[in-house]
Write a protein that holds these residues in place. Structure first.
Motif, short mmCIF file in Angstrom:
data_model
loop_
_atom_site.label_atom_id
_atom_site.label_comp_id
_atom_site.label_asym_id
_atom_site.label_seq_id
_atom_site.Cartn_x
_atom_site.Cartn_y
_atom_site.Cartn_z
N ILE A 163 0.88 -1.17 0.00
CA ILE A 163 0.00 0.00 0.00
C ILE A 163 0.92 1.22 0.00
O ILE A 163 1.83 1.31 0.82
CB ILE A 163 -0.92 0.01 1.24
CG1 ILE A 163 -1.76 -1.26 1.28
CG2 ILE A 163 -1.81 1.25 1.24
CD1 ILE A 163 -2.33 -1.56 2.64
N PHE A 164 0.67 2.13 -0.92
CA PHE A 164 1.59 3.26 -1.13
C PHE A 164 0.84 4.58 -0.98
O PHE A 164 -0.23 4.76 -1.54
CB PHE A 164 2.20 3.16 -2.53
CG PHE A 164 3.07 4.34 -2.91
CD1 PHE A 164 4.32 4.52 -2.36
CD2 PHE A 164 2.61 5.27 -3.83
CE1 PHE A 164 5.11 5.59 -2.72
CE2 PHE A 164 3.39 6.36 -4.20
CZ PHE A 164 4.66 6.51 -3.64
N ARG A 165 1.43 5.50 -0.21
CA ARG A 165 0.90 6.86 -0.08
C ARG A 165 2.07 7.83 -0.10
O ARG A 165 3.20 7.48 0.26
CB ARG A 165 0.11 7.02 1.22
CG ARG A 165 -1.11 6.12 1.36
CD ARG A 165 -2.22 6.52 0.41
NE ARG A 165 -3.41 5.71 0.62
CZ ARG A 165 -3.66 4.57 0.00
NH1 ARG A 165 -2.78 4.08 -0.86
NH2 ARG A 165 -4.77 3.89 0.24
N GLN A 166 1.80 9.09 -0.47
CA GLN A 166 2.88 10.08 -0.49
C GLN A 166 2.36 11.46 -0.13
O GLN A 166 1.15 11.73 -0.19
CB GLN A 166 3.55 10.11 -1.85
CG GLN A 166 2.66 10.56 -3.00
CD GLN A 166 3.39 10.57 -4.32
OE1 GLN A 166 4.61 10.65 -4.36
NE2 GLN A 166 2.67 10.50 -5.41
N THR A 167 3.28 12.32 0.26
CA THR A 167 2.94 13.70 0.61
C THR A 167 4.13 14.58 0.24
O THR A 167 5.25 14.10 0.02
CB THR A 167 2.63 13.82 2.12
OG1 THR A 167 2.15 15.14 2.40
CG2 THR A 167 3.87 13.56 2.97
N LYS A 168 3.91 15.85 0.14
CA LYS A 168 4.98 16.81 -0.11
C LYS A 168 4.73 18.06 0.72
O LYS A 168 3.59 18.30 1.15
CB LYS A 168 5.08 17.14 -1.60
CG LYS A 168 3.84 17.83 -2.18
CD LYS A 168 4.09 18.28 -3.61
CE LYS A 168 2.88 19.06 -4.14
NZ LYS A 168 3.11 19.63 -5.47
#
Length: 544
Positions: free
Chosen positions: A156-161
């Motif tokens: 499961i992949f999530r990202q933020t910046k």
């Protein structure tokens, strides 16, 4: 299974690459470049109008310096590759879950009802946070222990910046920026398994560039927040660290070749491992397994930090690896703009005059921030104009690449770095390009995608650098490509740099086939899975 190396990032320069001796401490290119530039000014910037008259101004490009990896892409599947099939007496399931959504019970596995080792949990999760230069990403991995060692099921992949490096002087803010990722872990890891789900935060080149003091403050705040706010145990070894560049590359190599089924114990006999080239925002890595002709003298990989011996899948792999700090895509842009600004300053003394930049697409304009030799920053308006083009941009990038740097131990790739000849030691092996390679090339490919070679990148760059007429000629009717190029003046620079890195830097032949990848059957390619395999294969301690 894998022995992770400790970080020694403090020896790396904040400029254009790692030193090979203590005397090379200048963070930018040697002053000698100025002499080369002076010679090149006349022919490189041949007579031409650099005014903005008749040129299309840039309308919006505010995200270009901190360019996030896209949130999702279509899978890039390779032929004849599959994920691991565990060694177990249980019959293989007819339907294998490949995602959280298709998993009938995230707390169990469909492969067996009891673990092979009674002391191991039947299901094991692992959390790997990639704190990169352009953003932070969490990889939530599910493994099972039906066999002798943990076997990967899905991600499961999530990202933020933005990334942690954007919080210089704000360590608490940096730590809190990861909450959205850790909350996703809470939503997907079953409550009973959380106390035994290790978490690691591994920062890469972006945080290295802040320096030891500021980066240590940020990592300390991250560790404190993890241990007090969240239930996951921090990995014992290198749990919250700046990852050494060598590990970043090697783990990416493990991830790709594990998923492509070339290095596992059950891999087909004679399977050849991919060379993996990863292009990030601040650094780039190359890892491959060179093959030497034993009948020739000195036909072996020289000893040094570039040599990485890896035990995996019952075999010993002797890898060549190098991480070039300062040669990531965003850093390459800054270096090119700085060099163009310097060259432009030799041509005029007029304040606020626009500067011609051959690495911007023709007919485009962009205001860029340039750092001066004194460390101050200034805004410079740069235009592509009639001087923009692949060939002229390539001349600039050739200077940035430092191909003619002193080679202390031969053969060298670029910037004076030792590397076995790819033509001699990896003449026919497969090549996989990751991260920004994929992000820039994939949107420009037609459907179905054609054979991709090094020269294809040069062809794309040639038309992209011509501006809208070139785009519309090659990509007529391809709305995805045209939308991707719109308001992106530096696409010309990006593709030209990628081609130079592969052709001039590593010396791949133009006709060499390459593959690009973002995901494989729902799993993100990159170093994170390789690092997680090492983490779950070691000693795990649960929280009380």
């Amino acid at each position: 299974m894998i022995s992770p190396r400790s970080s020694n990032y403090e020896r790396l320069e904040g400029g254009m690459g790692p030193s090979r001796n203590a005397s090379r401490t200048v963070p930018w290119k040697k002053i000698a470049i100025a002499a080369t530039v002076l010679i090149g000014v006349v022919w490189l910037f041949s007579p031409g109008d650099t005014s903005a008259s008749g040129w299309m101004p840039k309308t919006s490009d505010s995200d270009i310096d901190i360019d996030p990896l896209p949130p999702a892409y279509t899978e890039h599947k390779q032929p004849d590759a599959d994920l691991a099939v565990p060694t177990t007496s249980a019959a293989a399931p007819s339907v294998r879950p490949t995602s959280y959504e298709s998993d009938p019970d995230p707390s169990k596995t469909v492969y067996c009802t009891t673990p092979q080792n009674p002391s191991s949990p039947i299901v094991q999760y692992a959390l790997m946070i990639d704190a990169g230069s352009t953003g932070s990403r969490i990889h939530i991995y599910k493994f099972h222990n039906c066999g002798a060692s943990p076997t990967y099921e899905y991600e499961i992949f999530r990202q933020t910046k933005p990334g942690l490096s954007e919080y210089a002087g704000e360590p608490q803010g940096a730590a809190a920026s990861l909450d959205v990722l850790l909350d996703a872990a809470l939503a997907h890891v079953p409550p009973a398994l959380r106390p035994c789900t290790p978490v690691a935060v591994k920062a890469t080149a972006g945080l290295r560039s802040l320096g030891a003091e500021q980066s240590a403050e940020i990592l300390g705040a991250v560790r404190q927040r993890l241990s007090t706010v969240y239930p996951f145990p921090i990995a014992e070894a290198d749990g919250v660290v700046i990852m050494d560049g060598k590990d970043e590359g090697v783990y990416a190599w493990i991830t790709a070749n594990y998923l492509m089924n070339t290095i596992r114990a059950d891999s087909p006999k004679g399977a050849s491992a991919y060379a993996v080239l990863d292009l990030g925002g601040a650094s780039t890595q190359i890892v491959f397994e060179p093959l030497f002709d034993a009948s020739k003298p000195d036909s072996a990989l020289l000893e040094g930090e570039h040599k990485y011996e890896l035990q995996f899948g019952g075999r010993t792999h002797v890898l060549y690896q190098h991480s070039y700090l300062g040669y990531g895509l965003m850093r390459a842009r800054k270096s090119v703009h700085r060099l163009v600004d310097f060259m432009g300053s030799l041509r005029t003394t007029k304040a606020h005059e626009e500067t011609g930049n051959p690495c911007l697409a023709r007919g485009t304009k962009r205001v860029v921030e340039v750092e001066t030799e004194t460390g101050t920053k200034k805004n410079v308006t740069m235009v592509g104009g009639d001087i923009g083009g692949f060939e002229s941009c390539n001349r600039i990038i050739e200077l940035v690449m430092a191909k003619d740097a002193i080679c202390e131990v031969k053969p060298c790739s670029f910037d004076g770095v030792y590397q076995p000849s790819l033509l001699d030691t990896f003449p026919n092996g497969k090549i996989l390009l990751l991260s920004y390679f994929y992000d820039r090339i994939h949107p420009l490919l037609p459907t179905p995608p054609p054979r991709l070679t090094i020269s294809t990148i040069a062809d794309f760059a040639t038309d992209v650098c011509l501006g809208k007429p070139g785009w519309e000629k090659r990509w007529s009717g391809n709305t995805v490509a045209l939308e991707e190029l719109e308001d992106r003046p530096e696409y010309c620079l990006d593709l030209t740099f990628m081609h130079a890195l592969l052709r001039l830097g590593y010396e791949f032949q133009d006709a060499r086939d390459v593959e690009i990848g973002k995901q494989f059957e729902g799993t993100e390619l990159g170093w994170a899975l390789g690092a997680a395999i090492a983490m779950v294969g070691g000693e795990l301690r649960c929280r009380a």
